[in-house]
Design an enzyme around this catalytic site. Structure first.
Site, PDB file in Angstrom:
ATOM      1  N   ASN A   1       0.856  -1.195   0.000  1.00  0.00           N
ATOM      2  CA  ASN A   1       0.000   0.000   0.000  1.00  0.00           C
ATOM      3  C   ASN A   1       0.890   1.242   0.000  1.00  0.00           C
ATOM      4  O   ASN A   1       2.109   1.137   0.017  1.00  0.00           O
ATOM      5  CB  ASN A   1      -0.955  -0.024   1.203  1.00  0.00           C
ATOM      6  CG  ASN A   1      -0.188  -0.172   2.506  1.00  0.00           C
ATOM      7  OD1 ASN A   1       0.588   0.693   2.878  1.00  0.00           O
ATOM      8  ND2 ASN A   1      -0.376  -1.298   3.197  1.00  0.00           N
TER       9      ASN A   1
ATOM     10  N   LYS B   1       9.586 -16.407 -11.203  1.00  0.00           N
ATOM     11  CA  LYS B   1       8.731 -15.346 -11.755  1.00  0.00           C
ATOM     12  C   LYS B   1       7.542 -15.966 -12.508  1.00  0.00           C
ATOM     13  O   LYS B   1       7.750 -16.875 -13.339  1.00  0.00           O
ATOM     14  CB  LYS B   1       9.570 -14.482 -12.699  1.00  0.00           C
ATOM     15  CG  LYS B   1       8.836 -13.263 -13.169  1.00  0.00           C
ATOM     16  CD  LYS B   1       9.680 -12.474 -14.159  1.00  0.00           C
ATOM     17  CE  LYS B   1       8.826 -11.445 -14.842  1.00  0.00           C
ATOM     18  NZ  LYS B   1       9.375 -10.976 -16.090  1.00  0.00           N
TER      19      LYS B   1
ATOM     20  N   PHE C   1      -4.585   2.752  14.674  1.00  0.00           N
ATOM     21  CA  PHE C   1      -4.888   3.743  13.649  1.00  0.00           C
ATOM     22  C   PHE C   1      -6.020   3.192  12.792  1.00  0.00           C
ATOM     23  O   PHE C   1      -6.119   1.975  12.602  1.00  0.00           O
ATOM     24  CB  PHE C   1      -3.655   4.017  12.767  1.00  0.00           C
ATOM     25  CG  PHE C   1      -2.756   5.066  13.355  1.00  0.00           C
ATOM     26  CD1 PHE C   1      -2.005   4.784  14.475  1.00  0.00           C
ATOM     27  CD2 PHE C   1      -2.676   6.329  12.789  1.00  0.00           C
ATOM     28  CE1 PHE C   1      -1.182   5.749  15.045  1.00  0.00           C
ATOM     29  CE2 PHE C   1      -1.856   7.311  13.335  1.00  0.00           C
ATOM     30  CZ  PHE C   1      -1.105   7.014  14.467  1.00  0.00           C
TER      31      PHE C   1
ATOM     32  N   LYS D   1     -11.157  -4.181  18.525  1.00  0.00           N
ATOM     33  CA  LYS D   1      -9.743  -4.512  18.797  1.00  0.00           C
ATOM     34  C   LYS D   1      -9.372  -4.221  20.257  1.00  0.00           C
ATOM     35  O   LYS D   1      -8.212  -4.351  20.641  1.00  0.00           O
ATOM     36  CB  LYS D   1      -8.823  -3.758  17.818  1.00  0.00           C
ATOM     37  CG  LYS D   1      -9.134  -4.097  16.342  1.00  0.00           C
ATOM     38  CD  LYS D   1      -8.059  -3.629  15.377  1.00  0.00           C
ATOM     39  CE  LYS D   1      -8.538  -3.754  13.929  1.00  0.00           C
ATOM     40  NZ  LYS D   1      -7.469  -4.070  12.991  1.00  0.00           N
TER      41      LYS D   1
HETATM   42  N1  CTP Z   1      -3.761  -3.858  11.911  1.00  0.00           N
HETATM   43  C1  CTP Z   1      -2.993  -4.921  12.346  1.00  0.00           C
HETATM   44  N2  CTP Z   1      -2.962  -6.076  11.622  1.00  0.00           N
HETATM   45  C2  CTP Z   1      -3.679  -6.198  10.488  1.00  0.00           C
HETATM   46  C3  CTP Z   1      -4.452  -5.109  10.016  1.00  0.00           C
HETATM   47  C4  CTP Z   1      -4.465  -3.941  10.754  1.00  0.00           C
HETATM   48  O1  CTP Z   1      -2.365  -4.822  13.389  1.00  0.00           O
HETATM   49  N3  CTP Z   1      -3.621  -7.315   9.798  1.00  0.00           N
HETATM   50  C5  CTP Z   1      -3.815  -2.640  12.714  1.00  0.00           C
HETATM   51  C6  CTP Z   1      -3.223  -1.418  12.027  1.00  0.00           C
HETATM   52  O2  CTP Z   1      -1.854  -1.276  12.342  1.00  0.00           O
HETATM   53  C7  CTP Z   1      -4.072  -0.290  12.583  1.00  0.00           C
HETATM   54  C8  CTP Z   1      -5.407  -0.930  12.880  1.00  0.00           C
HETATM   55  O3  CTP Z   1      -5.168  -2.333  12.930  1.00  0.00           O
HETATM   56  O4  CTP Z   1      -3.569   0.196  13.815  1.00  0.00           O
HETATM   57  C9  CTP Z   1      -6.473  -0.656  11.839  1.00  0.00           C
HETATM   58  O5  CTP Z   1      -5.958  -0.895  10.553  1.00  0.00           O
HETATM   59  P1  CTP Z   1      -6.836  -0.593   9.263  1.00  0.00           P
HETATM   60  O6  CTP Z   1      -6.060  -0.981   8.066  1.00  0.00           O
HETATM   61  O7  CTP Z   1      -7.386   0.795   9.344  1.00  0.00           O
HETATM   62  O8  CTP Z   1      -8.094  -1.529   9.450  1.00  0.00           O
HETATM   63  P2  CTP Z   1      -8.347  -3.077   9.347  1.00  0.00           P
HETATM   64  O9  CTP Z   1      -8.447  -3.607  10.747  1.00  0.00           O
HETATM   65  O10 CTP Z   1      -7.340  -3.705   8.487  1.00  0.00           O
HETATM   66  O11 CTP Z   1      -9.785  -3.113   8.719  1.00  0.00           O
HETATM   67  P3  CTP Z   1     -10.254  -2.649   7.235  1.00  0.00           P
HETATM   68  O12 CTP Z   1      -9.092  -2.936   6.331  1.00  0.00           O
HETATM   69  O13 CTP Z   1     -11.437  -3.491   6.993  1.00  0.00           O
HETATM   70  O14 CTP Z   1     -10.597  -1.203   7.326  1.00  0.00           O
END
Ligand code: CTP
Length: 405
Positions: A208, A287, A325, A343
């Site tokens: 990302n 690959k 976050f 969470k």
């Molecule tokens: N996070 C994590 N492990 C994951 C996904 C997310 O620890 N596999 C943590 C991120 O570091 C962040 C929080 O969860 O602090 C929320 O991450 P976010 O990407 O906003 O949300 P998701 O929980 O992944 O949910 P969605 O993608 O459905 O919005």
């Protein structure tokens, strides 16, 4: 960050004097009121006008002594300083100060100040390792003077080795840390930052746009406030923050392993990393060749590290204070509140990553903070450095309310 701080920057005569120009720029950009004092030798390397222009203050030199004495006076300058930096600090200036010699504007002002003094030495490697110099540094350290050690590299004199002035950014970080209240002292803070990369084959991955800037800003801010900081970082192009232990990882699985192995005894965990939710079910060892008009990659779910931390049994240890976050493009408040609850977090920092001035890969952020007790606050638009300070302010004020904190 440094507004209302008066900093005296002493520049002594060495080729590295030009780097003090960049340091002046960093200090003034951060809001400090910088007053430069140059030794006679320093003026052989760089003109006072350069510092005067950048600091917007008169530069104090031996030539200006009489005028300075009338207008400001070295005692008054020394009294009003919050911090005194000497960069570059030559063996000569360090030797003079260690011996109590005060025979010019710089040495006189250092002698008269009660502010913390930070030396950034720069000299030839043989001078640096000379026992006379080492004894002088040791004496000053014992008396409470601070040092930002020189680094190794090729020196202006042609020698290779220790003696090169620390980078202006490092001296700046050390200066900010010196001026920051140590309200996280004794606390262990684990921060994750950056994206994760989930490999498809040896040349491709899913990831990302996260730059890691927010997590690194948090690590810097926590370190400055006295915390012992462990930063677990996905791939970024950012420089290692001063005084922080950095562990680099690539995938979500690696990040999970490192976090779980190190969360023990942490007081605070801040998960600023943008962890990939899914990874390819299979990583091809070679690959993948182009075939047909479409391709399907089967994905499997990654561990949700933050959820695991929220639900973990910490036994007799107190649970760390958890900050997450939420990167959202819609229904910001609703989604963030849901993540906070599911969470089991203490705080969630929600930002709308579809905005140009917030979220991924920019230096600013617009965040809403939601707290476990149902309250929230809108931080508005601010730099990631400022937001990091604000988040930590909230962490500290709530941490002290928690038992075991
Ligand atoms: N996070 C994590 N492990 C994951 C996904 C997310 O620890 N596999 C943590 C991120 O570091 C962040 C929080 O969860 O602090 C929320 O991450 P976010 O990407 O906003 O949300 P998701 O929980 O992944 O949910 P969605 O993608 O459905 O919005």
């Amino acid at each position: 960050m440094l507004s209302n701080k008066k900093i005296i920057l002493g520049v002594s005569g060495g080729i590295a004097a030009y780097k003090a120009v960049e340091l002046t720029r960093l200090l003034t950009k951060a809001g400090a009121d910088v007053h430069v004092i140059m030794t006679h030798a320093a003026q052989e390397f760089i003109a006072p006008l350069t510092f005067q222009t950048l600091s917007a203050n008169p530069v104090h030199t031996a030539l200006f002594d009489l005028i300075a004495e009338q207008e400001i006076g070295h005692i008054s300058l020394a009294d009003r300083a919050d911090l005194f930096i000497i960069a570059p600090a030559t063996a000569n200036i360090i030797g003079k100060i260690a011996a109590g010699i005060a025979d010019d504007m710089l040495t006189t002002t250092v002698m008269a100040t009660k502010a913390p003094v930070l030396f950034a030495p720069a000299m030839n490697v043989n001078m640096y390792t000379n026992p006379i110099y080492q004894e002088n540094e040791e004496k000053l350290r014992r008396l409470g003077y601070l040092f930002e050690a020189p680094v190794s590299g090729s020196l202006a004199c042609g020698w290779e080795g220790e003696g090169k002035l620390a980078a202006p950014e490092t001296i700046f970080d050390c200066a900010v840390a010196t001026l920051t209240k140590k309200d996280l002292s004794g606390k262990k803070v684990l921060i994750t930052a950056g994206p994760t990369r989930e490999e498809i084959d040896p040349v491709r991955y899913i990831s990302n746009y996260s730059s890691g800037k927010m997590g690194y800003a948090l690590a810097r801010a926590a370190q400055r406030r006295g915390a012992q900081v462990l930063l677990i970082s996905g791939p970024t192009s950012l420089a290692k923050p001063y005084g922080v232990t950095v562990v680099t990882v690539t995938s979500a699985n690696e990040m999970q392993r490192e976090v779980m192995a190190r969360v023990d005894a942490c007081d605070v965990v801040i998960k600023a990393a943008a962890v990939a939710d899914y990874r390819p079910e299979l990583r091809n060892s070679t690959k993948i060749k182009k075939k047909g008009d479409s391709a399907i990659i089967s994905l499997v779910k990654n561990p949700d590290i933050l959820s695991e931390l929220g639900k973990m049994d910490y036994g007799s240890r107190p649970r760390p204070f958890l900050v997450g976050f939420a990167a959202e493009t819609d229904a910001l408040a609703e989604n963030a509140a849901k993540k906070l609850f599911e969470k089991r977090l203490d705080i969630i920092v929600a930002n709308d990553v579809s905005k140009a001035d917030a979220g991924f890969n920019v230096d600013t952020n617009r965040a809403l903070l939601f707290f476990k007790d149902g309250s929230s606050t809108d931080c508005g638009l601010m730099s990631k450095d400022q937001l990091a300070v604000t988040i930590l302010d909230h962490v500290i004020s709530r941490l002290t309310e928690q038992p075991g904190a």
